[in-house]
Design a protein around this motif. Structure first.
Motif, PDB file in Angstrom:
ATOM      1  N   GLU A   1      -1.550   8.575 -15.209  1.00 52.25           N
ATOM      2  CA  GLU A   1      -1.595   9.705 -15.957  1.00 52.25           C
ATOM      3  C   GLU A   1      -2.690  10.388 -16.105  1.00 52.25           C
ATOM      4  N   ASP A   2      -2.447  11.891 -16.331  1.00 49.79           N
ATOM      5  CA  ASP A   2      -3.650  12.561 -16.571  1.00 49.79           C
ATOM      6  C   ASP A   2      -4.838  12.240 -17.432  1.00 49.79           C
ATOM      7  N   ASP A   3      -4.525  11.384 -18.355  1.00 51.43           N
ATOM      8  CA  ASP A   3      -5.614  10.886 -19.316  1.00 51.43           C
ATOM      9  C   ASP A   3      -6.022   9.842 -18.966  1.00 51.43           C
ATOM     10  N   GLU A   4      -5.851   9.118 -17.849  1.00 50.62           N
ATOM     11  CA  GLU A   4      -5.978   7.838 -17.511  1.00 50.62           C
ATOM     12  C   GLU A   4      -7.270   7.676 -16.517  1.00 50.62           C
ATOM     13  N   VAL A   5      -7.454   8.924 -15.673  1.00 48.89           N
ATOM     14  CA  VAL A   5      -8.369   8.706 -14.716  1.00 48.89           C
ATOM     15  C   VAL A   5      -8.697  10.260 -14.622  1.00 48.89           C
ATOM     16  N   HIS A   6     -10.345  10.544 -14.241  1.00 48.02           N
ATOM     17  CA  HIS A   6     -10.520  11.909 -14.086  1.00 48.02           C
ATOM     18  C   HIS A   6      -9.991  12.109 -12.569  1.00 48.02           C
ATOM     19  N   ARG A   7      -9.886  13.470 -12.176  1.00 47.37           N
ATOM     20  CA  ARG A   7      -9.602  13.705 -10.972  1.00 47.37           C
ATOM     21  C   ARG A   7     -10.710  14.959 -10.204  1.00 47.37           C
ATOM     22  N   LEU A   8     -10.847  15.068  -8.898  1.00 44.86           N
ATOM     23  CA  LEU A   8     -11.435  16.000  -8.156  1.00 44.86           C
ATOM     24  C   LEU A   8     -10.507  17.167  -8.060  1.00 44.86           C
ATOM     25  N   VAL A   9     -11.038  18.415  -8.345  1.00 42.43           N
ATOM     26  CA  VAL A   9     -10.215  19.581  -8.113  1.00 42.43           C
ATOM     27  C   VAL A   9     -11.000  20.462  -7.161  1.00 42.43           C
ATOM     28  N   ASP A  10     -10.415  20.808  -5.902  1.00 40.17           N
ATOM     29  CA  ASP A  10     -11.129  21.757  -4.809  1.00 40.17           C
ATOM     30  C   ASP A  10     -12.347  21.029  -4.479  1.00 40.17           C
ATOM     31  N   ASP A  11     -12.457  19.777  -4.395  1.00 39.39           N
ATOM     32  CA  ASP A  11     -13.996  19.018  -4.237  1.00 39.39           C
ATOM     33  C   ASP A  11     -14.997  19.100  -4.982  1.00 39.39           C
ATOM     34  N   THR A  12     -14.700  19.517  -6.277  1.00 43.58           N
ATOM     35  CA  THR A  12     -15.508  19.688  -7.327  1.00 43.58           C
ATOM     36  C   THR A  12     -15.275  18.480  -8.632  1.00 43.58           C
ATOM     37  N   ILE A  13     -16.321  18.240  -9.205  1.00 48.65           N
ATOM     38  CA  ILE A  13     -16.181  17.335 -10.352  1.00 48.65           C
ATOM     39  C   ILE A  13     -16.628  17.958 -11.642  1.00 48.65           C
ATOM     40  N   ASP A  14     -16.047  17.950 -12.635  1.00 52.75           N
ATOM     41  CA  ASP A  14     -16.346  18.306 -13.920  1.00 52.75           C
ATOM     42  C   ASP A  14     -16.825  17.387 -14.787  1.00 52.75           C
ATOM     43  N   LEU A  15     -18.133  17.292 -15.005  1.00 44.32           N
ATOM     44  CA  LEU A  15     -18.543  16.325 -16.073  1.00 44.32           C
ATOM     45  C   LEU A  15     -18.529  16.333 -17.583  1.00 44.32           C
ATOM     46  N   GLU A  16     -18.366  17.697 -17.761  1.00 43.69           N
ATOM     47  CA  GLU A  16     -18.468  17.937 -19.167  1.00 43.69           C
ATOM     48  C   GLU A  16     -17.709  17.040 -20.076  1.00 43.69           C
ATOM     49  N   PRO A  17     -16.336  17.121 -19.972  1.00 43.41           N
ATOM     50  CA  PRO A  17     -15.215  16.162 -20.947  1.00 43.41           C
ATOM     51  C   PRO A  17     -15.762  14.861 -20.852  1.00 43.41           C
ATOM     52  N   VAL A  18     -16.243  14.388 -19.769  1.00 40.92           N
ATOM     53  CA  VAL A  18     -16.967  12.835 -19.667  1.00 40.92           C
ATOM     54  C   VAL A  18     -18.127  12.789 -20.503  1.00 40.92           C
ATOM     55  N   ILE A  19     -19.097  13.533 -20.487  1.00 34.27           N
ATOM     56  CA  ILE A  19     -20.252  13.477 -21.131  1.00 34.27           C
ATOM     57  C   ILE A  19     -19.867  13.761 -22.764  1.00 34.27           C
ATOM     58  N   ILE A  20     -19.177  14.825 -23.158  1.00 37.36           N
ATOM     59  CA  ILE A  20     -18.855  15.062 -24.518  1.00 37.36           C
ATOM     60  C   ILE A  20     -18.302  13.579 -25.116  1.00 37.36           C
ATOM     61  N   ASP A  21     -17.084  13.121 -24.326  1.00 36.00           N
ATOM     62  CA  ASP A  21     -16.637  11.760 -24.959  1.00 36.00           C
ATOM     63  C   ASP A  21     -17.751  10.535 -25.001  1.00 36.00           C
ATOM     64  N   ALA A  22     -18.353  10.584 -24.002  1.00 38.89           N
ATOM     65  CA  ALA A  22     -19.715   9.614 -23.829  1.00 38.89           C
ATOM     66  C   ALA A  22     -20.547   9.664 -25.129  1.00 38.89           C
ATOM     67  N   ILE A  23     -21.094  10.850 -25.290  1.00 41.45           N
ATOM     68  CA  ILE A  23     -21.967  11.147 -26.091  1.00 41.45           C
ATOM     69  C   ILE A  23     -21.638  10.895 -27.699  1.00 41.45           C
ATOM     70  N   GLY A  24     -19.991  10.994 -27.737  1.00 43.76           N
ATOM     71  CA  GLY A  24     -19.494  11.026 -29.207  1.00 43.76           C
ATOM     72  C   GLY A  24     -19.269   9.365 -29.428  1.00 43.76           C
ATOM     73  N   LEU A  25     -19.410   8.592 -28.345  1.00 48.52           N
ATOM     74  CA  LEU A  25     -19.083   7.188 -28.582  1.00 48.52           C
ATOM     75  C   LEU A  25     -20.605   6.627 -28.855  1.00 48.52           C
ATOM     76  N   GLU A  26     -21.668   7.177 -28.175  1.00 50.45           N
ATOM     77  CA  GLU A  26     -23.043   6.672 -28.123  1.00 50.45           C
ATOM     78  C   GLU A  26     -23.803   7.004 -29.569  1.00 50.45           C
ATOM     79  N   LEU A  27     -23.339   8.160 -30.214  1.00 50.33           N
ATOM     80  CA  LEU A  27     -24.261   8.548 -31.306  1.00 50.33           C
ATOM     81  C   LEU A  27     -23.489   7.804 -32.654  1.00 50.33           C
ATOM     82  N   PRO A  28     -24.216   7.405 -33.577  1.00 51.61           N
ATOM     83  CA  PRO A  28     -24.064   6.677 -34.706  1.00 51.61           C
ATOM     84  C   PRO A  28     -23.100   7.320 -35.589  1.00 51.61           C
ATOM     85  N   LEU A  29     -22.166   6.922 -36.418  1.00 52.08           N
ATOM     86  CA  LEU A  29     -21.513   7.816 -37.375  1.00 52.08           C
ATOM     87  C   LEU A  29     -22.223   7.857 -38.453  1.00 52.08           C
TER      88      LEU A  29
END
Length: 209
Positions: free
Chosen positions: A121-149
Motif C-alpha cells: 500500500e501507499d503508506d507501507e513503503v516509500h517510492r521513487l518518483v521520476d528517479d527522485t527520492i523525497d526524504l522530507e516525510p521520512v525525516i519529519i516522522d523520524a524526528i517526531g519519534l526521536e524527540l522526547p515528549l
C-alpha cells in the motif's frame, strides 16, 4: 478532502518537485545495478519547524545529511545520519533551552515497477518518483519519534518550587517554606493580630479603664 489530494495524486505532485534540491535526492547517476553505492552529503535549511509541541528543529535551521545511497533489486536503500540543532521548553522548570538531535536513518524507496511497489500500500513503503527520492516525510516522522515528549533542560533539573514557583536552580540550597499545621492556623492568625499579650480589644475589656 479537496480534489487532487488523494493518494492517486501523489505521484503527479511528487513528479513536479525540484530534483536534487532541499530534501529531494536525484538518483539517476546511481543507476539500478544492485550493489552500486554513492555517498551523499548535504546541508538543508528547513522551511518549516520540524518536531513536537515542546521541542523541535526551528524553522530556518541547518539539517546535516550524511547518507549512503545503495541500489538494491527492489529500489534504493538509504542509510546514514541526520543531525540538527533543536529548541525546546523544559517540562519541569518551563525555561527555554537548546540542544542537538542526531538520528540513524534506514529507509527503502521502491522502484515504480518493482514487486515491492506493486504488492504494498501507499503508506507501507516509500517510492521513487521520476528517479527522485523525497526524504522530507521520512525525516519529519523520524524526528517526531526521536524527540522526547517531555523534554528537560538537563536530566537533573529540579523544576519549580511547589510553594512559590521559583526555579530551584536559582533559588539556592537554603530555599524553603515553613509549612504550618492547619490545626494551628487560627492561633497563628490570632498571634499576628495581637502583638501584645491580648487581642486588639483587650484594653476595652478592662473594667478599671
Amino acid at each position: 478532502m479537496s480534489a487532487g489530494s488523494g493518494s492517486a495524486s501523489r505521484p503527479r505532485a511528487a513528479a513536479r518537485r525540484n530534483p536534487d534540491a532541499f530534501f529531494v535526492l536525484d538518483t539517476r547517476s546511481l543507476g539500478r545495478r544492485p550493489g552500486t553505492m554513492q555517498e551523499f552529503h548535504r546541508t538543508v535549511t528547513t522551511k518549516d519547524r520540524i518536531g513536537l509541541d515542546l521541542i523541535a528543529i526551528p524553522k530556518g535551521s541547518d539539517v546535516e545529511l550524511d547518507l549512503r545511497l545503495q541500489a538494491v533489486s527492489e529500489g534504493v536503500l538509504i542509510t546514514g545520519t541526520v543531525a540538527a540543532s533543536t529548541e525546546g521548553e523544559c517540562t519541569r522548570c518551563l525555561e527555554p533551552f537548546t540542544g542537538e538531535v542526531e538520528l540513524d536513518l534506514t529507509e527503502l524507496f521502491a522502484y515504480p515497477d518493482s514487486a515491492t511497489e506493486q504488492t504494498t500500500e501507499d503508506d507501507e513503503v516509500h517510492r521513487l518518483v521520476d528517479d527522485t527520492i523525497d526524504l522530507e516525510p521520512v525525516i519529519i516522522d523520524a524526528i517526531g519519534l526521536e524527540l522526547p515528549l517531555q523534554p528537560l533542560c538537563s536530566p537533573d533539573c529540579a523544576g519549580l518550587c511547589a510553594e512559590c514557583g521559583v526555579r530551584m536552580a536559582i533559588a539556592g540550597s537554603d530555599h524553603g517554606h515553613e509549612i504550618l499545621d492547619p490545626r494551628w492556623a487560627g492561633l497563628a492568625k490570632f498571634a499576628t493580630e495581637s502583638p501584645g499579650t491580648g487581642g486588639p480589644d483587650a484594653g476595652a475589656a478592662d473594667p478599671d479603664h
